[in-house]
Design a protein around this motif. Structure first.
Motif, PDB file in Angstrom:
ATOM      1  N   ASP A 515       0.835  -1.194   0.000  1.00  0.00           N
ATOM      2  CA  ASP A 515       0.000   0.000   0.000  1.00  0.00           C
ATOM      3  C   ASP A 515       0.874   1.250   0.000  1.00  0.00           C
ATOM      4  OD1 ASP A 515      -2.281   1.600   0.166  1.00  0.00           O
ATOM      5  OD2 ASP A 515      -2.167   1.682   2.347  1.00  0.00           O
ATOM      6  N   PHE A 516       0.695   2.081  -1.030  1.00  0.00           N
ATOM      7  CA  PHE A 516       1.413   3.350  -1.133  1.00  0.00           C
ATOM      8  C   PHE A 516       0.538   4.452  -0.542  1.00  0.00           C
ATOM      9  CE2 PHE A 516       2.411   0.796  -4.942  1.00  0.00           C
ATOM     10  CZ  PHE A 516       3.748   0.514  -4.665  1.00  0.00           C
ATOM     11  N   THR A 521       5.101   3.541   2.866  1.00  0.00           N
ATOM     12  CA  THR A 521       4.671   2.302   2.228  1.00  0.00           C
ATOM     13  C   THR A 521       4.551   1.220   3.291  1.00  0.00           C
ATOM     14  OG1 THR A 521       5.862   2.925   0.226  1.00  0.00           O
ATOM     15  CG2 THR A 521       5.176   0.637   0.406  1.00  0.00           C
ATOM     16  N   SER A 522       3.499   0.424   3.190  1.00  0.00           N
ATOM     17  CA  SER A 522       3.312  -0.678   4.127  1.00  0.00           C
ATOM     18  C   SER A 522       2.886  -1.918   3.363  1.00  0.00           C
ATOM     19  CB  SER A 522       2.262  -0.328   5.187  1.00  0.00           C
ATOM     20  OG  SER A 522       0.998  -0.111   4.583  1.00  0.00           O
ATOM     21  N   ILE A 523       3.087  -3.068   3.996  1.00  0.00           N
ATOM     22  CA  ILE A 523       2.666  -4.348   3.428  1.00  0.00           C
ATOM     23  C   ILE A 523       1.697  -4.996   4.395  1.00  0.00           C
ATOM     24  CG2 ILE A 523       3.404  -6.671   2.825  1.00  0.00           C
ATOM     25  CD1 ILE A 523       5.838  -5.605   1.577  1.00  0.00           C
ATOM     26  N   THR A 524       0.561  -5.398   3.863  1.00  0.00           N
ATOM     27  CA  THR A 524      -0.460  -6.066   4.667  1.00  0.00           C
ATOM     28  C   THR A 524      -0.650  -7.479   4.147  1.00  0.00           C
ATOM     29  OG1 THR A 524      -1.599  -3.958   5.028  1.00  0.00           O
ATOM     30  CG2 THR A 524      -2.830  -5.958   5.486  1.00  0.00           C
ATOM     31  N   ILE A 525      -0.687  -8.440   5.050  1.00  0.00           N
ATOM     32  CA  ILE A 525      -0.899  -9.835   4.689  1.00  0.00           C
ATOM     33  C   ILE A 525      -2.378 -10.175   4.857  1.00  0.00           C
ATOM     34  CG2 ILE A 525      -0.213 -12.220   5.117  1.00  0.00           C
ATOM     35  CD1 ILE A 525       2.064 -10.423   4.187  1.00  0.00           C
ATOM     36  N   LYS A 526      -2.979 -10.669   3.780  1.00  0.00           N
ATOM     37  CA  LYS A 526      -4.358 -11.165   3.823  1.00  0.00           C
ATOM     38  C   LYS A 526      -4.283 -12.687   3.915  1.00  0.00           C
ATOM     39  CE  LYS A 526      -5.854  -6.972   2.728  1.00  0.00           C
ATOM     40  NZ  LYS A 526      -6.615  -6.096   3.623  1.00  0.00           N
ATOM     41  N   PRO A 527      -4.503 -13.268   5.097  1.00  0.00           N
ATOM     42  CA  PRO A 527      -4.306 -14.720   5.253  1.00  0.00           C
ATOM     43  C   PRO A 527      -5.407 -15.530   4.594  1.00  0.00           C
ATOM     44  CG  PRO A 527      -5.143 -13.768   7.297  1.00  0.00           C
ATOM     45  CD  PRO A 527      -4.898 -12.612   6.358  1.00  0.00           C
TER      46      PRO A 527
END
Length: 537
Positions: A515-516, A521-527
């Motif tokens: 996600d910008f 910037t971040s990273i999200t994990i959708k399990p």
């Protein structure tokens, strides 16, 4: 105040400032004060000469990469012979074989986007546009409100731009535009299903303050006027004007008045170029499966806490992401323009940096093989775009890699891993369908591709392949647990009222979302997002 967007091919640069100017209608009545929030649509009562009219106030910064895509189309529009391709002429609404000067103007604009030339293109955005339909003749009129700018004194090119190629019903449209602000005053445009931009050449004006351009539009065939109206107001919705107008000013055709930054590049502009080029690349190379499902918002899915991606990110986190085989979606939640995205940087250890370099080189080679094998589906633009992405994320051979280069190389690796995975899955499913135990034929429970639509995001992809399981659970049961085996035996003994074992996913993979945003910037994990194995349960 005015927008100044400057690009050059290969390292397209974008520079914007916010535009806050009062919007007027054709008779001069002010509708919105300069400080009023942006207007999206408004309906006026009919007058003696026109029926109900719709005005759309375009807030341009809400469409990141939109202008960048236009300049990329210009940049890629010149063939190996130095002339515009027929595809480019059609894309910009120029009638092939006509004796108009529009094609020469378009060629000049295209050449000015070439990174080897110093002169750039300057862009000015109208503050509003009014569409009116005259009762007697059914002719449409467009009135553009322009902000005060010395650029108006130059020779502009008016571009009516759309986010995607137009949908033309009833055949191609031959359209005539008339107006004293055009040069020549009457210009013909050919609109087809491949047209995305309508280009008109304007004349210089000495007017100051707010400038209004009133242009009439009509088709050569009167019964096609409704099709033309659908194009201008967005088809059946009819709620707003669907095109975005902008004026291009050629540096070579102008005066000494300059509003452009044509040399050098800042980290922010390089990053903007990279993100927009990545968006176009993903659009070219990902398998084109268009689901009919309603788009799903990413934020409606269960997620693990977001992980910040920046100089403070640990090597453990980054190593896990580099070695992950999960699909990656590149999203954008900033409220402003893409150029306002926080400048991304990473600080990898030398060992991890070398691993990133090697994996990226391997992925680029693999992707080049995919592009060559899938040439018809992928298209001719994918290879040059991959080359530009590689240039924008290349590590220096001797000096330590800059944080911005590490960041872009990481994103490119994740994108290439996602594309390679998509093609591997596609080929595996093709092989399964060709085999004797085809799950789509209803024989044995097995994995099947399922593409779902995501809400429109800036970079992409706008779809995700989550897979699904199809097929029968007849004996012998594939990947069955003890409960399914006993249940199947129980039903086989004549107890038909029980639920039979079903073909369902029994193992999943995660989805990674980059996600910008303005703050970083971040990273999200959708399990448990993507089905990877099927069984009978």
């Amino acid at each position: 105040m005015l927008f100044l967007d400057v690009f050059y091919c290969g390292a397209l640069m974008l520079c914007c400032t916010r535009l806050c100017v009062a919007l007027h209608v054709s008779h001069g009545q002010q509708l919105i004060p300069a400080h009023h929030p942006p207007l999206t649509e408004h309906t006026f009562p009919p007058t003696e000469t026109s029926s109900a009219s719709t005005v759309s106030h375009h807030v341009f910064h809400s469409a990141p990469c939109f202008v960048d895509d236009i300049f990329a189309a210009l940049c890629e529009g010149v063939g190996s012979d130095g002339e515009l391709t027929n595809r480019t002429l059609t894309q910009f609404g120029i009638c092939i074989g006509s004796d108009s000067s529009s094609d020469s103007v378009l060629l000049q604009l295209a050449k000015e986007t070439n990174r080897n030339q110093r002169n750039g293109l300057e862009v000015l955005h109208p503050t509003g546009v009014l569409l009116a339909e005259e009762n007697k003749r059914g002719m449409l009129t467009l009135t553009f409100d322009l902000p005060q700018s010395p650029l108006i004194k130059l020779n502009p090119v008016l571009l009516l731009a759309y986010e995607s190629p137009l949908t033309v019903t009833g055949g191609n449209l031959d359209v005539t535009f008339n107006g004293q602000w055009l040069h020549p005053n009457t210009q013909s445009v050919c609109i087809s299903g491949e047209t995305q931009y309508i280009m008109l050449t304007g004349s210089a004006s000495e007017a100051n303050n707010h400038q209004k351009w009133r242009i009439s539009v009509e088709t050569k065939t009167p019964d096609m006027n409704q099709s033309l109206k659908d194009i201008l107001i967005g088809g059946k919705s009819g709620s707003k004007i669907s095109m975005t107008p902008l004026l291009l000013f050629s540096g070579e055709r102008g005066t000494d008045t300059r509003y452009t930054h044509t040399s050098g590049s800042s980290p922010a502009s390089s990053q903007t170029s990279f993100l927009c080029e990545l968006k176009r690349f993903l659009g070219d190379v990902l398998p084109q499966e268009l689901p009919e499902s309603t788009p799903l918002r990413l934020d409606s899915l269960q997620s693990l806490p977001p992980l910040s991606l920046g100089p403070s990110s640990s090597d453990t986190l980054l190593a896990g992401l580099i070695n992950s085989s999960s699909q990656t979606i590149f999203s954008f939640t900033s409220r402003g323009s893409v150029v306002q995205v926080h400048r991304g940087e990473l600080a990898l250890s030398p060992a991890l940096l070398e691993e990133l370099r090697q994996r990226l080189e391997q992925s680029v080679i693999k992707m080049m093989e995919v592009i060559r094998e899938e040439e018809e589906e992928v298209g001719h633009r994918a290879m040059p775009r991959l080359g530009r992405l590689k240039e924008l994320s290349t590590f220096p051979k001797k000096e330590p890699a800059a944080g911005e280069s590490q960041y872009r190389a990481f994103l490119l690796l994740k994108a290439l891993q996602t594309v390679a995975r998509a093609y591997e899955l596609q080929r595996g499913l093709r092989a399964t369908r060709a085999g004797p135990n085809n799950p789509e034929g209803g024989n044995i429970c097995g994995l099947r591709s399922l593409t779902v639509s995501l809400t429109k995001i800036v970079t992409g992809p706008n779809t995700a392949n989550i897979n699904n399981c199809h097929g029968s659970c007849a004996f012998p049961l594939p990947s069955a647990n003890n409960h399914a085996v006993l249940l199947n035996s129980h039903i086989g003994s004549g107890n038909v009222d029980e639920r039979a074992p079903c073909c369902v996913p029994v193992a999943y993979e995660d989805l990674e979302v980059v996600d910008f945003a303005d703050y970083g910037t971040s990273i999200t994990i959708k399990p448990n997002m993507v089905a990877k194995e099927c069984g009978c349960r």
